[in-house]
Design an enzyme around this catalytic site. Structure first.
Site, PDB file in Angstrom:
ATOM      1  N   LYS A  54       0.846  -1.254   0.242  1.00 35.77           N
ATOM      2  CA  LYS A  54       0.051  -0.131   0.061  1.00 35.77           C
ATOM      3  C   LYS A  54       0.765   1.292  -0.134  1.00 35.77           C
ATOM      4  O   LYS A  54       1.973   1.162   0.293  1.00 35.77           O
ATOM      5  CB  LYS A  54      -0.851  -0.127   1.244  1.00 35.77           C
ATOM      6  N   ARG A 152      -9.926  -0.397  15.531  1.00 37.97           N
ATOM      7  CA  ARG A 152      -9.907   0.200  14.302  1.00 37.97           C
ATOM      8  C   ARG A 152     -10.961  -0.335  13.364  1.00 37.97           C
ATOM      9  O   ARG A 152     -11.695   0.532  13.183  1.00 37.97           O
ATOM     10  CB  ARG A 152      -8.415   0.401  13.629  1.00 37.97           C
ATOM     11  N   HIS A 181      -5.537  -7.513  13.295  1.00 40.44           N
ATOM     12  CA  HIS A 181      -4.310  -6.677  13.165  1.00 40.44           C
ATOM     13  C   HIS A 181      -3.677  -6.361  14.409  1.00 40.44           C
ATOM     14  O   HIS A 181      -4.757  -5.877  15.274  1.00 40.44           O
ATOM     15  CB  HIS A 181      -4.567  -5.426  12.355  1.00 40.44           C
ATOM     16  N   ARG A 241       1.856 -10.520   7.153  1.00 38.04           N
ATOM     17  CA  ARG A 241       1.645  -9.392   6.381  1.00 38.04           C
ATOM     18  C   ARG A 241       2.648  -8.429   6.619  1.00 38.04           C
ATOM     19  O   ARG A 241       2.547  -7.336   6.901  1.00 38.04           O
ATOM     20  CB  ARG A 241       0.246  -8.832   6.775  1.00 38.04           C
ATOM     21  N   TYR A 286      14.604  31.254   5.370  1.00 31.18           N
ATOM     22  CA  TYR A 286      13.391  31.791   5.702  1.00 31.18           C
ATOM     23  C   TYR A 286      13.497  32.109   7.166  1.00 31.18           C
ATOM     24  O   TYR A 286      14.254  31.495   7.961  1.00 31.18           O
ATOM     25  CB  TYR A 286      12.260  31.124   5.490  1.00 31.18           C
ATOM     26  N   CYS A 333      13.178  24.519   2.951  1.00 33.51           N
ATOM     27  CA  CYS A 333      12.183  25.101   2.138  1.00 33.51           C
ATOM     28  C   CYS A 333      11.294  24.152   1.352  1.00 33.51           C
ATOM     29  O   CYS A 333      11.671  22.986   1.485  1.00 33.51           O
ATOM     30  CB  CYS A 333      12.948  26.050   1.038  1.00 33.51           C
ATOM     31  N   ASP A 335      11.180  23.517  -1.724  1.00 39.01           N
ATOM     32  CA  ASP A 335      11.873  22.750  -2.927  1.00 39.01           C
ATOM     33  C   ASP A 335      13.634  22.519  -2.515  1.00 39.01           C
ATOM     34  O   ASP A 335      14.224  21.975  -3.398  1.00 39.01           O
ATOM     35  CB  ASP A 335      11.689  23.547  -4.290  1.00 39.01           C
TER      36      ASP A 335
END
Ligand SMILES: *Cc1c(COP(=O)(O)O)cnc(C)c1O
Length: 392
Positions: A54, A152, A181, A241, A286, A333, A335
């Protein structure tokens, strides 16, 4: 099928010239294979591995990872969404696919694709049978999720027993599995008698025994995540799992000290885009929260929080440059980020620097320093980070 309508995850090949300017996640399929073998070494013969792929295989690229695991003999995959399940099918990855959560949309398509559907309550089963009645021929594969203490999804063992019986009675579905689980299998007490994990395993085993007496035999009974695969063989049942351990990361600090043979599958590096010499007191990034403590050389690197490098690591983490650790200078930042290379430092534009793994701190340590944890860090590695696969 045939088409591949689901564009999940990052691009896995990068013939594009500009990918050289991007951050890269190097995914080591040999390490993946090593971790799979390590986990298999903990399970008895006949226990099947269902690989949790997942969330784009925890950021590693679902289709490439699933294919590599499939080549290594893994025949079952766990996903969280219908789109993930159908993407595996569209890509032609062989084996069983289990959708970990109940769904209401796309049931007929999922059933037609042979995806095993989780039901956690009677209404989930009704939604499946209704969708299949509308769709005509397709039979559904159904697994019942039992709550033994995670809190859950799913009902307690008594109600789950009734739900399993209802699945068995339903004419258009097959009882493919019963599963639970574990909430605390990565805690230091997980191997101790009377622990929360112990009680969950006992409740699940009791339910399976009761189902046996009821004459109900699910094809697959399973409970173990990575942690329980590693430390609780009595939780393995028919199938384990694992997720995080396949990717070479310990599930918790406790297991980090216990499991030293896991091999991290991902390393992230990024290119230098700018290098400058600054005087003492020069503010960087920044807010000017970091100022050069002395004359030094600062490199700007093309990775930021939008790529999944946590902003919480501003002025906190280190990267790996030419054989030594260098600190992040100032705020991360969106990027970009800056590194203090030191007074004697030097770097070339285009030179790649390890940010996660390799010579840099591990994903586990960086996540901890960021006040997060490894799962969140890995799944947060963004789509702009080009995945590169080292063959297994
Ligand atoms: C994600 C997931 C797993 C794998 O957990 P890890 O801790 O990564 O091994 C197993 N089972 C279910 C239901 C999950 O959602």
């Amino acid at each position: 099928m045939g088409r591949a309508p689901h564009r999940l995850g990052p691009l896995t090949v990068d013939p594009r010239p500009w990918s050289e300017d991007a951050p890269h996640a190097h995914v080591d399929l040999a390490a993946l294979r090593h971790n799979l073998d390590l986990l298999r070494g903990r399970t008895a013969p006949g226990v099947r591995v269902l690989a949790a792929v997942k969330a784009d295989a925890y950021g590693h690229g679902m289709l490439r990872v699933a294919r590599a695991l499939s080549e290594a003999g893994v025949a079952a995959f766990g996903v969280a969404t219908a789109a993930e399940a159908l993407a595996l099918r569209s890509a032609g990855v062989p084996g069983d696919v289990l959708l970990f959560g109940p769904v209401r949309a796309g049931i007929a398509e999922l059933a037609a694709a042979g995806v095993s559907l989780t039901v956690a309550q009677p209404a989930d089963l009704e939604a499946v049978t209704r969708a299949l009645a509308g769709a005509g021929r397709a039979r559904g594969r159904v697994q019942v999720k039992v709550d033994t203490g995670m809190g859950r999804l799913g009902m307690g063992p008594d109600d789950a027993r009734a739900l399993v019986a209802a699945v068995e009675r339903a004419p258009t579905v097959d009882l493919d599995g019963v599963w639970t689980h574990l909430a605390s299998a990565d805690e230091p007490d997980a191997t101790e008698p009377g622990s929360a994990t112990d009680r969950q395993i006992e409740r699940f085993a009791d339910l399976l025994a009761q189902l046996e007496r009821d004459g109900l035999r699910p094809r697959w009974a399973h409970a173990a995540n990575s942690a329980a695969t590693l430390v609780r063989p009595d939780a393995h049942f028919d199938q384990v799992r694992p997720g995080i351990a396949l990717y070479g990361q310990p599930p918790s600090a406790w297991l980090a000290t216990r499991e030293r043979d896991l091999r991290p599958v991902m390393r992230v590096d990024a290119p230098v885009t700018f290098v400058k010499r600054v005087t003492a007191g020069t503010p960087i990034s920044y807010g000017g929260t970091w100022t050069a403590p002395r004359a030094t050389v600062v490199a700007t690197v093309r990775i930021g929080y939008a790529d999944g490098y946590p902003r919480a690591l501003s002025s906190r983490a280190e990267a790996w440059h030419r054989g030594r650790r260098v600190p992040v200078a100032g705020r991360v930042c969106m990027d970009q980020l800056m590194l203090d290379l030191g007074p004697e430092g030097d770097a070339e534009v285009g030179e790649r620097i390890d940010l996660i793994g390799g010579g840099a701190p591990s994903a586990f340590d960086l996540a901890a320093d960021a006040g997060s944890f490894t799962y969140e860090l890995l799944t947060g590695i963004g789509a702009r980070v080009v995945r590169r696969y080292l063959p297994g």
